[in-house]
Design a protein around this motif. Structure first.
Motif, PDB file in Angstrom:
ATOM      1  N   GLY A 427       1.035  -1.163  -0.010  1.00 18.67           N
ATOM      2  CA  GLY A 427      -0.170   0.118  -0.003  1.00 18.67           C
ATOM      3  C   GLY A 427       0.767   1.062  -0.231  1.00 18.67           C
ATOM      4  O   GLY A 427       2.108   1.022   0.203  1.00 18.67           O
ATOM      5  N   PHE A 428       0.189   2.119  -0.413  1.00 20.90           N
ATOM      6  CA  PHE A 428       0.991   3.560  -0.388  1.00 20.90           C
ATOM      7  C   PHE A 428       1.570   4.122   0.958  1.00 20.90           C
ATOM      8  O   PHE A 428       2.762   4.525   0.986  1.00 20.90           O
ATOM      9  N   GLY A 429       0.656   3.886   2.070  1.00 22.25           N
ATOM     10  CA  GLY A 429       1.248   4.097   3.176  1.00 22.25           C
ATOM     11  C   GLY A 429       2.473   3.410   3.762  1.00 22.25           C
ATOM     12  O   GLY A 429       3.489   4.280   4.078  1.00 22.25           O
ATOM     13  N   ARG A 430       2.401   2.167   3.917  1.00 20.59           N
ATOM     14  CA  ARG A 430       3.580   1.666   4.463  1.00 20.59           C
ATOM     15  C   ARG A 430       4.912   1.647   3.418  1.00 20.59           C
ATOM     16  O   ARG A 430       5.732   1.561   3.955  1.00 20.59           O
ATOM     17  N   THR A 431       4.588   1.461   2.074  1.00 18.46           N
ATOM     18  CA  THR A 431       5.738   1.625   1.107  1.00 18.46           C
ATOM     19  C   THR A 431       6.518   2.882   1.437  1.00 18.46           C
ATOM     20  O   THR A 431       7.510   2.976   1.764  1.00 18.46           O
ATOM     21  N   ASN A 432       5.914   4.010   1.463  1.00 18.26           N
ATOM     22  CA  ASN A 432       6.401   5.342   1.765  1.00 18.26           C
ATOM     23  C   ASN A 432       6.863   5.549   3.234  1.00 18.26           C
ATOM     24  O   ASN A 432       7.887   6.311   3.367  1.00 18.26           O
ATOM     25  N   SER A 433       6.355   4.871   4.092  1.00 13.43           N
ATOM     26  CA  SER A 433       6.897   4.913   5.352  1.00 13.43           C
ATOM     27  C   SER A 433       8.377   4.125   5.487  1.00 13.43           C
ATOM     28  O   SER A 433       9.274   4.850   6.049  1.00 13.43           O
TER      29      SER A 433
END
Length: 470
Positions: A427-433
């Motif tokens: 997902g976008f959130g975990r990847t970018n974190s």
């Protein structure tokens, strides 16, 4: 005889006998003209790099490319080309001059980029894109040499603000142009548009761009020919081999280059992941058309422009204050405070961008996050380049920047291959974190190394690898 508009003021020259063969003594207007033309030359490479992003689905259908990573590679293989090209070509600008190398490589790019419009297989497109990347690669590194040729460290920030404008705008304009062109014609016209832009700039450069590398200027004046080059010891063939290997030697043996290359490389890899997957946000999360989705690249451009213009001006002020405290003596270390600001801002932008897309907030929220990341990335990117230019000086700046850029563009070419899969898995959130955490760690490692060991690393540099600006 020197033309009136080329004579610098007494305050600029500071002496009665002025060496006009040294571009440091040129008039401000003549320096700016050289920097502006190189800025436009440098705009071609990032424009060609990102302009195909919105057209990837059409390219995949037309050329029967069913594999997602292979399709992404048609975008990112271009970056691999200008990872390897400067390693050989940038040092050649320190033998034959900035202009010859920049324009010949521009012609090379024009041939192979135009060939991309006529291919009929994925393999042919990959080959042509890589060769085009090799050709367009040198202007970014050679342009750094031009800055070192023309400007003293205390004015470097203002010069970089001018030089960076077009290379900052063009990669953001690329997807917008590519989206509208591919939607209203075919993806093949994308490469025609870029080729026309390159041809126009090359024509202007042919008539108005002057050589800025002082040893080449003096050699041409002495021998009365445009083909003259500085004298060397030994054979020209051995000298060319030595020069061609200079960038790799710097990257392989200089910890200062290594930590900066790793820091900048990871940030650039993230930037390429963002550029190549940005359409997914608007097609899969917000369900927009290709044309409308491509307009969101404007946000990335705004962030990059703000970061570039603000950081260069703040950089000069910080440098002046710290130099004044050191009895007027400057140091590359005075670039680190501004570099730190960019290193801290970029991860914040990633978190904002990733989690706002993950939670499907208002469409402007991912735009704001992307703009914040690009502002931080450009701040770190520009300060790394200024640091390297100031430290190595005109004689080695192009080679040193090429060494730093190698990992930058290598990561840029490889990261998009797995970016889409990771986004779909985490997902976008975990990847970018995850990306934000790693980029912050590498950035602090690089800055900590330079802050603690920078002076020691500079002392260990040999005279063959370093010629300070004076």
């Amino acid at each position: 005889m020197t033309k009136p508009d080329e004579v610098p003021s007494e305050s600029e020259a500071g002496v009665e006998a002025i060496d006009y063969d040294n571009p440091h003594n040129w008039s401000q207007s003549r320096k700016i003209l050289s920097v502006v033309i190189f800025s436009f030359l440098a705009s071609v490479s990032p424009l060609a790099s990102t302009i195909t992003a919105p057209a990837l689905p059409d390219i995949g259908k037309d050329l029967a490319i069913s594999s997602g990573p292979v399709l992404q590679f048609t975008l990112s293989i271009y970056a691999l080309g200008y990872a390897f090209g400067p390693l050989v070509l940038a040092p050649m600008s320190e033998v034959y001059g900035r202009v010859w190398v920049a324009q010949l490589s521009g012609i090379w790019f024009l041939v192979f980029n135009l060939a991309c419009a006529f291919v009929h297989s994925g393999g042919a497109l990959l080959a042509m894109r890589f060769l085009a990347g090799l050709g367009s690669s040198t202007t970014l590194s050679v342009g750094s040499g031009v800055l070192a040729d023309c400007y003293m460290p205390k004015k470097m920030g203002s010069a970089v603000a001018i030089y960076s404008l077009m290379p900052v705008v063009s990669p953001i304009a690329g997807p917008i142009i590519g989206g509208f062109v591919s939607q209203n014609t075919t993806w093949r016209w994308i490469f025609v548009v870029v080729s026309i832009w390159d041809a126009l700039i090359q024509i202007v450069a042919f008539f108005f761009l002057r050589e800025t590398y002082a040893p080449v200027i003096r050699a041409r004046k002495l021998h009365g020919t445009w083909f003259a080059k500085p004298p060397i010891e030994g054979s020209q063939f051995r000298e060319n081999l030595r020069r061609a290997g200079r960038s790799m030697r710097l990257l392989a043996t200089k910890p200062l280059i290594q930590v900066l290359a790793l820091h900048l490389g990871f940030l650039n890899g993230i930037s390429y992941i963002m550029s190549s997957t940005f359409p997914l946000v608007w097609s899969e999360v917000y369900h927009w058309s290709t044309e409308m989705g491509s307009l969101n690249y404007i946000a990335l451009g705004i962030g990059a422009i703000i970061g570039a213009q603000v950081c260069t001006r703040v950089n000069d002020r910080v440098y002046a204050v710290l130099s004044a405290r050191n009895n007027g003596v400057g140091s590359p270390d005075y670039r680190l405070p501004t570099m730190l600001a960019g290193t801290l801002i970029a991860p914040c932008g990633l978190l904002w961008y990733g989690w706002s897309a993950e939670e499907k907030l208002h469409w402007i929220m991912p735009d704001i996050g992307g703009a914040i990341y690009n502002a931080g990335f450009m701040t770190a990117y520009i300060n790394v380049r200024i640091y390297v230019i100031e430290f190595y000086g005109a004689s080695t700046a192009a080679s040193a920047v090429a060494a730093v850029s190698f990992l930058q563009y290598l990561f840029g070419g490889l990261f998009p291959l797995f970016g889409t899969d990771i986004l779909h898995s985490l997902g976008f959130g975990r990847t970018n974190s995850v990306l934000a955490g790693v980029s912050l760690g590498l950035g602090l490692l690089a800055l900590g190394t330079l802050w603690k060991f920078g002076s020691r690393l500079r002392e260990k540099s040999t005279e063959n690898d370093k010629q300070p600006l004076n």
